[in-house]
Design an enzyme around this catalytic site. Structure first.
Site, mmCIF file in Angstrom:
data_model
loop_
_atom_site.group_PDB
_atom_site.id
_atom_site.type_symbol
_atom_site.label_atom_id
_atom_site.label_comp_id
_atom_site.label_asym_id
_atom_site.label_seq_id
_atom_site.Cartn_x
_atom_site.Cartn_y
_atom_site.Cartn_z
ATOM 1 N N ASP A 156 30.706 3.451 89.243
ATOM 2 C CA ASP A 156 29.420 3.944 89.723
ATOM 3 C C ASP A 156 28.755 2.879 90.589
ATOM 4 O O ASP A 156 29.068 1.697 90.474
ATOM 5 C CB ASP A 156 28.493 4.264 88.541
HETATM 6 N N1 URA Z 1 32.055 4.888 83.116
HETATM 7 C C1 URA Z 1 30.839 5.037 83.697
HETATM 8 O O1 URA Z 1 29.947 5.691 83.173
HETATM 9 N N2 URA Z 1 30.642 4.443 84.888
HETATM 10 C C2 URA Z 1 31.561 3.671 85.496
HETATM 11 O O2 URA Z 1 31.302 3.136 86.577
HETATM 12 C C3 URA Z 1 32.815 3.523 84.870
HETATM 13 C C4 URA Z 1 33.036 4.147 83.671
#
Ligand code: URA
Length: 239
Positions: free
Chosen positions: A106
């Site tokens: 993310d």
């Molecule tokens: N899980 C999440 O919620 N975000 C990420 O970036 C990776 C795994």
């Protein structure tokens, strides 16, 4: 991928310049393949051939492998109309190598991003059927209980009804509430949604490893490096 490529393709992907620039360069400059002057950019070269432009040796690798310490605020896509991407953090010549990020983090997540041109390896690492472990550390909004650890182990029903594969949750410290998480799959916002399902919010998230590849902690946020031969061999497994 065949093990021979046109010289202009190789020079463009080594970051020497555009196809047009490279054509002119080969005609006018000192481009040597295994010590022999070449004037035709359509000449085919093989991996292992020594190529130099005006005395400077250039890389001709079958695949490229990089690890990056992704900073928050950057998206792990190849292009984005508004946001800065992990590819924007590569040097100009590395951008020309056409690497892509393997899996997504993310925008606000930090840590290990693996970038490569090796599609087969990328597929192996991402396929949930291969159970490749991705490890994270997280800071969450409230205390983690033994019941939470059991929920993660048994699988959690997410907001869309999907039941997650068994995951390992371990407490690192309790205030701030820090933990480590090992996943074998990578659904959209998976860790955040798993915690949400048990009434907690993820405040900070960082990926530390993908299978055998560990984030080099000497890389500052936004920095990257090529993988070592040993890291590549381990990640690719025995072939
Ligand atoms: N899980 C999440 O919620 N975000 C990420 O970036 C990776 C795994």
């Amino acid at each position: 991928m065949s093990n021979s490529k046109r010289l202009d393709y190789v020079l463009v992907h080594a970051g020497i310049g555009s196809r047009k620039t490279v054509k002119g360069l080969v005609r006018k400059s000192d481009v040597l393949v295994n010590g022999v002057r070449v004037r035709d950019s359509s000449t085919h070269v093989k991996f292992g051939d020594t190529i130099s432009v005006d005395g400077e040796e250039i890389e001709f690798k079958e695949f490229y492998y990089f690890m990056m310490n992704k900073p928050p605020g950057v998206v792990s896509a190849t292009t984005d109309p508004r946001e800065k991407t992990v590819l924007d953090l590569l040097s100009e010549s590395d951008q020309k190598k056409s690497v892509f990020p393997v899996g997504r983090l993310d925008k606000d997540t930090e840590g290990l991003i693996f970038l490569t041109t090796d599609g087969k390896l990328a597929h192996t690492l991402l396929s949930p059927n291969n159970f490749k472990i991705k490890s994270y550390i997280a800071q969450v909004s409230s205390e983690i209980s033994k019941a939470d650890i059991a929920f993660f182990r048994k699988g959690i029903i997410l907001d869309d009804g999907y039941k997650t594969a068994p995951a390992r949750l371990e407490i690192i410290e309790d205030n701030p509430h820090k933990c480590s998480i090992d996943l074998t799959e990578g659904k959209f916002h998976q860790i955040k949604r798993m915690f949400e399902a048990i009434g907690k919010e993820v405040i900070k998230l960082k990926r530390l490893s993908i299978d055998s590849l560990n984030l080099d902690e000497s890389l500052l946020p936004g920095e990257y490096r090529e993988l070592t031969e040993e890291e590549i061999v381990k990640l690719r497994g025995i072939e």
